[in-house]
Design an enzyme around this catalytic site. Sequence first.
Site, PDB file in Angstrom:
ATOM      1  N   GLY A   1       1.046  -1.209   0.139  1.00  0.00           N
ATOM      2  CA  GLY A   1      -0.119  -0.015  -0.088  1.00  0.00           C
ATOM      3  C   GLY A   1       0.914   1.092  -0.085  1.00  0.00           C
ATOM      4  O   GLY A   1       2.069   1.210  -0.141  1.00  0.00           O
ATOM      5  N   ASN A   2       0.235   2.311   0.182  1.00  0.00           N
ATOM      6  CA  ASN A   2       0.908   3.864   0.132  1.00  0.00           C
ATOM      7  C   ASN A   2       0.285   4.447   1.245  1.00  0.00           C
ATOM      8  O   ASN A   2      -0.790   4.218   2.035  1.00  0.00           O
ATOM      9  CB  ASN A   2       0.857   4.322  -1.153  1.00  0.00           C
ATOM     10  N   ARG A   3       1.014   5.902   1.564  1.00  0.00           N
ATOM     11  CA  ARG A   3       0.478   6.258   2.661  1.00  0.00           C
ATOM     12  C   ARG A   3      -0.540   7.484   2.269  1.00  0.00           C
ATOM     13  O   ARG A   3      -0.785   8.389   3.102  1.00  0.00           O
ATOM     14  CB  ARG A   3       1.879   7.498   3.460  1.00  0.00           C
ATOM     15  N   SER A   4      -1.306   7.433   1.087  1.00  0.00           N
ATOM     16  CA  SER A   4      -2.219   8.590   0.882  1.00  0.00           C
ATOM     17  C   SER A   4      -3.314   8.422   1.768  1.00  0.00           C
ATOM     18  O   SER A   4      -4.035   7.479   2.179  1.00  0.00           O
ATOM     19  CB  SER A   4      -2.780   8.495  -0.506  1.00  0.00           C
TER      20      SER A   4
END
Length: 233
Positions: A33-36
């Site tokens: 995943g990512n931190r958005s």
Amino acid sequence: AGADALRADLAGRRVVISAGGTREPLDPVRYLGNRSSGKQGWALARVAAARGADVTLVAANVDLPAPFGVRVVPVGTAEELRAAMLEEAGSGGGAAADVVVMAAAVADFRPATVAATKLKKDSASEPDAVPLVRNPDVLAELVTKRTPGQVVVGFAAETGDADGDVLAHARAKLARKGCNLLVVNDVSGGGVFGRPDNAAVVLAADGTATDVPHGSKDAVAAAVWRAITPRLA
Ligand code: CTP
Ligand code: CA
């Protein structure tokens, strides 16, 4: 921004905005995943709804309450986000959106296979590498399938590197994607993720570049809408 919010100049307009970040599963409990956080997409939705638009947020793993009057369609993966965005944009033949904004951080790659059961570590050896495959480019597909008069907006977080500065990379990306507007965040100085503030340059396909001074994500959202509205049919 205050004056914009008082005008119902987006009444009768259908707006679809993706927000958040996709999660690509490895097994039933793990993902890439990512931190958005979804905050910029949420701000864009709030501003549009306040100005009278019919707003749908396609939300990838966002932990925020739905903005007042906004419909939220939750998704997890890039594939799910793609299906929801094409449907809501009207590319599939449904009601066409006037504005489509890709504010979500879509994972470029996903694990090639998803294990049906939890992956176990083998105490005797180091783990295998995780093979990845490319995800579909949702923004590029939305552009290809754009309905007549629809304004398509992309986002890009860029740093300068040996191949060019932030704006050079952004102009190339705008041309590559074919969208009407590209909102560019310079992330050279550190992350914007999860922070309430942001700064940007709005690049248009017609060559104009509009600086958005550093401010709240609501202020950036208002500036993005100022770039969108004159381009509506
Ligand atoms: N995007 C998308 N689908 C993808 C990747 C990105 O729709 N698979 C959209 C993002 O939502 C954003 C825009 O494309 O609006 C630009 O994303 P970015 O990651 O900056 O572009 P990429 O083409 O993935 O290029 P890069 O190699 O710089 O990551
Ligand atoms: Ca990317």
